[in-house]
Write a protein that holds these residues in place. Sequence first.
Motif, PDB file in Angstrom:
ATOM      1  N   GLY A   1       0.815  -1.206   0.000  1.00  0.00           N
ATOM      2  CA  GLY A   1       0.000   0.000   0.000  1.00  0.00           C
ATOM      3  C   GLY A   1       0.850   1.258   0.000  1.00  0.00           C
ATOM      4  N   THR A   2       2.159   1.104   0.179  1.00  0.00           N
ATOM      5  CA  THR A   2       3.027   2.282   0.177  1.00  0.00           C
ATOM      6  C   THR A   2       3.310   2.728  -1.256  1.00  0.00           C
ATOM      7  OG1 THR A   2       5.065   1.000   0.072  1.00  0.00           O
ATOM      8  CG2 THR A   2       4.199   1.491   2.276  1.00  0.00           C
ATOM      9  N   GLU A   3       3.935   3.892  -1.360  1.00  0.00           N
ATOM     10  CA  GLU A   3       4.281   4.403  -2.697  1.00  0.00           C
ATOM     11  C   GLU A   3       5.139   3.393  -3.448  1.00  0.00           C
ATOM     12  OE1 GLU A   3       6.225   8.031  -1.502  1.00  0.00           O
ATOM     13  OE2 GLU A   3       4.422   9.215  -1.862  1.00  0.00           O
ATOM     14  N   MET A   4       6.120   2.845  -2.742  1.00  0.00           N
ATOM     15  CA  MET A   4       7.016   1.887  -3.384  1.00  0.00           C
ATOM     16  C   MET A   4       6.257   0.611  -3.772  1.00  0.00           C
ATOM     17  SD  MET A   4      10.525   0.261  -1.877  1.00  0.00           S
ATOM     18  CE  MET A   4      11.311   1.782  -1.413  1.00  0.00           C
TER      19      MET A   4
ATOM     20  N   ARG B   1       3.409  -2.893  -7.902  1.00  0.00           N
ATOM     21  CA  ARG B   1       2.176  -3.438  -8.500  1.00  0.00           C
ATOM     22  C   ARG B   1       1.959  -2.870  -9.895  1.00  0.00           C
ATOM     23  NH1 ARG B   1      -1.453  -1.345  -4.269  1.00  0.00           N
ATOM     24  NH2 ARG B   1      -3.181  -1.904  -5.624  1.00  0.00           N
ATOM     25  N   ALA B   2       2.231  -1.576 -10.054  1.00  0.00           N
ATOM     26  CA  ALA B   2       2.069  -0.949 -11.367  1.00  0.00           C
ATOM     27  C   ALA B   2       3.019  -1.579 -12.378  1.00  0.00           C
ATOM     28  CB  ALA B   2       2.327   0.554 -11.261  1.00  0.00           C
TER      29      ALA B   2
ATOM     30  N   SER C   1       1.554  -4.613 -13.596  1.00  0.00           N
ATOM     31  CA  SER C   1       0.311  -4.409 -14.334  1.00  0.00           C
ATOM     32  C   SER C   1       0.544  -3.827 -15.723  1.00  0.00           C
ATOM     33  CB  SER C   1      -0.610  -3.481 -13.527  1.00  0.00           C
ATOM     34  OG  SER C   1      -1.823  -3.301 -14.203  1.00  0.00           O
TER      35      SER C   1
ATOM     36  N   ARG D   1       6.800   3.144 -16.801  1.00  0.00           N
ATOM     37  CA  ARG D   1       7.976   3.935 -17.180  1.00  0.00           C
ATOM     38  C   ARG D   1       7.567   5.369 -17.510  1.00  0.00           C
ATOM     39  NH1 ARG D   1      10.502  -1.085 -19.215  1.00  0.00           N
ATOM     40  NH2 ARG D   1       9.240  -0.992 -21.094  1.00  0.00           N
TER      41      ARG D   1
ATOM     42  N   CYS E   1       3.042   0.276  -4.333  1.00  0.00           N
ATOM     43  CA  CYS E   1       2.132   0.579  -5.442  1.00  0.00           C
ATOM     44  C   CYS E   1       2.892   0.587  -6.762  1.00  0.00           C
ATOM     45  CB  CYS E   1       1.460   1.936  -5.237  1.00  0.00           C
ATOM     46  SG  CYS E   1       0.124   1.895  -4.047  1.00  0.00           S
ATOM     47  N   SER E   2       4.119   1.128  -6.730  1.00  0.00           N
ATOM     48  CA  SER E   2       4.874   1.200  -7.981  1.00  0.00           C
ATOM     49  C   SER E   2       5.299  -0.205  -8.428  1.00  0.00           C
ATOM     50  CB  SER E   2       6.075   2.136  -7.838  1.00  0.00           C
ATOM     51  OG  SER E   2       7.119   1.523  -7.117  1.00  0.00           O
TER      52      SER E   2
ATOM     53  N   LEU F   1       5.338   6.984 -16.171  1.00  0.00           N
ATOM     54  CA  LEU F   1       5.044   7.695 -14.927  1.00  0.00           C
ATOM     55  C   LEU F   1       6.283   7.773 -14.030  1.00  0.00           C
ATOM     56  CD1 LEU F   1       1.469   6.396 -14.026  1.00  0.00           C
ATOM     57  CD2 LEU F   1       2.125   8.473 -15.218  1.00  0.00           C
ATOM     58  N   GLY F   2       7.447   7.509 -14.619  1.00  0.00           N
ATOM     59  CA  GLY F   2       8.687   7.715 -13.879  1.00  0.00           C
ATOM     60  C   GLY F   2       9.062   6.587 -12.942  1.00  0.00           C
ATOM     61  N   ILE F   3       8.480   5.397 -13.163  1.00  0.00           N
ATOM     62  CA  ILE F   3       8.811   4.277 -12.281  1.00  0.00           C
ATOM     63  C   ILE F   3       9.974   3.494 -12.889  1.00  0.00           C
ATOM     64  CG2 ILE F   3       7.961   2.064 -11.407  1.00  0.00           C
ATOM     65  CD1 ILE F   3       5.157   3.416 -11.302  1.00  0.00           C
ATOM     66  N   ASN F   4      10.988   3.217 -12.087  1.00  0.00           N
ATOM     67  CA  ASN F   4      12.127   2.434 -12.545  1.00  0.00           C
ATOM     68  C   ASN F   4      11.718   0.957 -12.537  1.00  0.00           C
ATOM     69  OD1 ASN F   4      14.518   1.122 -12.983  1.00  0.00           O
ATOM     70  ND2 ASN F   4      15.716   2.474 -11.656  1.00  0.00           N
TER      71      ASN F   4
END
Lengths: 265, 315
Positions: free
Chosen positions: B163-166, B171-172, B175, B181, B168-169, B183-186
Amino acid sequence: MLDISKVYKTFNVGTVNEKRVLKNLNLHLNKGDFVTVIGGNGAGKSTMLNMVAGVYPVDSGSITIDGIDVTKLPEHKRAQYIGRVFQDPMTGTAATMQIEENLALAARRGKPRGLKTGISKAERESYRELLKTLDLGLEDRLTSKVGLLSGGQRQALTLLMATMNNPKLLLLDEHTAALDPKTALKVLTLSAKIVEENNLTTLMITHNMNDAIKYGNRLIMMSNGRIVFDVSGEEKQKLTKADLLEKFKISAGEELASDRVLLSE
Amino acid sequence: MELISTLAKIPGALPGACAQGLIWGIMAIGLYFTYRILEVSDLTVDGSFATGGAVCIVLMLNGWNVWLALLMAFIAGMLCGLVTGLLHTTFGIPAILAGILTQLALYSINLKIIGKSNQSINVDKYDLLVSLRWVKKLALNNPLLTVVVITIVLVALFYWFFGTEMGCSIRATGSNLAMSRALGINTDRNKVLGIMVANALVATSGALLAQYQGFADVNMGRGAIVIGLASIIIGEAVFGKIFKNFALKLIAVSLGAVIYYIVVQVVITIGLDANLLKLLSAAVVAVFLAIPHLKSKYFAKPVKVVEEEGEIENA
């Protein structure tokens, strides 16, 4: 705001399918420019956008956003400056996650993601307000999975996500091409409204000449990996479809026959 | 009469089956992170499970405290995941192959850790956390209780984490890679991180099982991925309709493992050749994995076309 300088890109180097997609591409965008991009298939429009977004590296040349050289930055690092909406409505959102979770992910674009809560109560309320502006009834479905939404709804949501913390640059890659005409118009109108309200510097690829003329303050036409026509301001206001087709004939030459079909009337 | 006497043995075997299921359930929860959340099939687990057991038992034999030994098993699992993750992301090897490579390499490493193919530990001489000896005792050190508590703590921890930002990223990332990428996720880092966390749980599960059975064995992880998948699938099939919350979904995986081991125990008690067990497991998992595909291909419900009266008249 954006400077593309002497960019070259060749795909499948050394094979029979070798294709030089971008040849010495140069483009300068001022802050607040809303540029529409047209051109036939294989002209290099999408490749240009993907180069700016960092999907693949350039062969040579440089890309600068607001004075920052991003040429060597990986895609996820460039994302802090760039909002993107894709042609495929499935690409811009996470289907297995909730609407509010998708928005929360987008709200953190370009920010470090630590062990703080992924979505706060205050955020939830602000998203409800934000979704109301879409007028699609999504504000009552915050916890619905995005996979349940229609293509148009997903594209509208992607648009919100791409623009929610005022990116330096907004890239729209034929983002209405996969939608039915009515929905496409709605999403396009919404795009123009958001761009105008936030004074976003925008590059929008379209296959529709009318849209290219109607929206934005500047229009560029690409052919064969180069920019062959570039109008802005008053000159663009006066532009007609016939003018564009004429330009097309000159630049594309023998490719015209197939390209004309691709450009919808 | 013979049948009745056979069936009468089943209740006595249940506590053991439940304890084993609960321990394997922790492994299955780890696998859930890679298989369901990251959508990567990580075959490292067959190796990292045994690594966890080996590290824990060897450290305890060297006088380490049981909790520290478990922590080291957890860390060893993370390192196994790190190797697979880097092979997959930095070196571009397909995830399944990367996992197979690490798993094979781990076989040698596990042999080196233990020094031979298996090593027992005496429950009377060492302070084990769980042991099958206490499985039918009504006491605080009953492994059923211990493992249930550990499972609940782990589920709570990961419910919070995802459930944290990390979280969630991560899970993203599982998905939608392109979106993540954009949205800036490594995404590469997240994949590595996810695989590491998953293998940490797998190794912890291995460490618990080694204590429970009283020995670590280089082959103890063989087929772990199939058992893990079976647990996930059984859990979803049985509880999928009622467990919607993420924490409950993880609990369902754990319960899936318990059901799996109960079924296995019953089948063995009835008299199935234990050598056929892995064949049976593989067949069950294959069937369950095939069902969704076959369902959509051959048993899709035709969309009902309601013809309007006017049309029929015109026709």
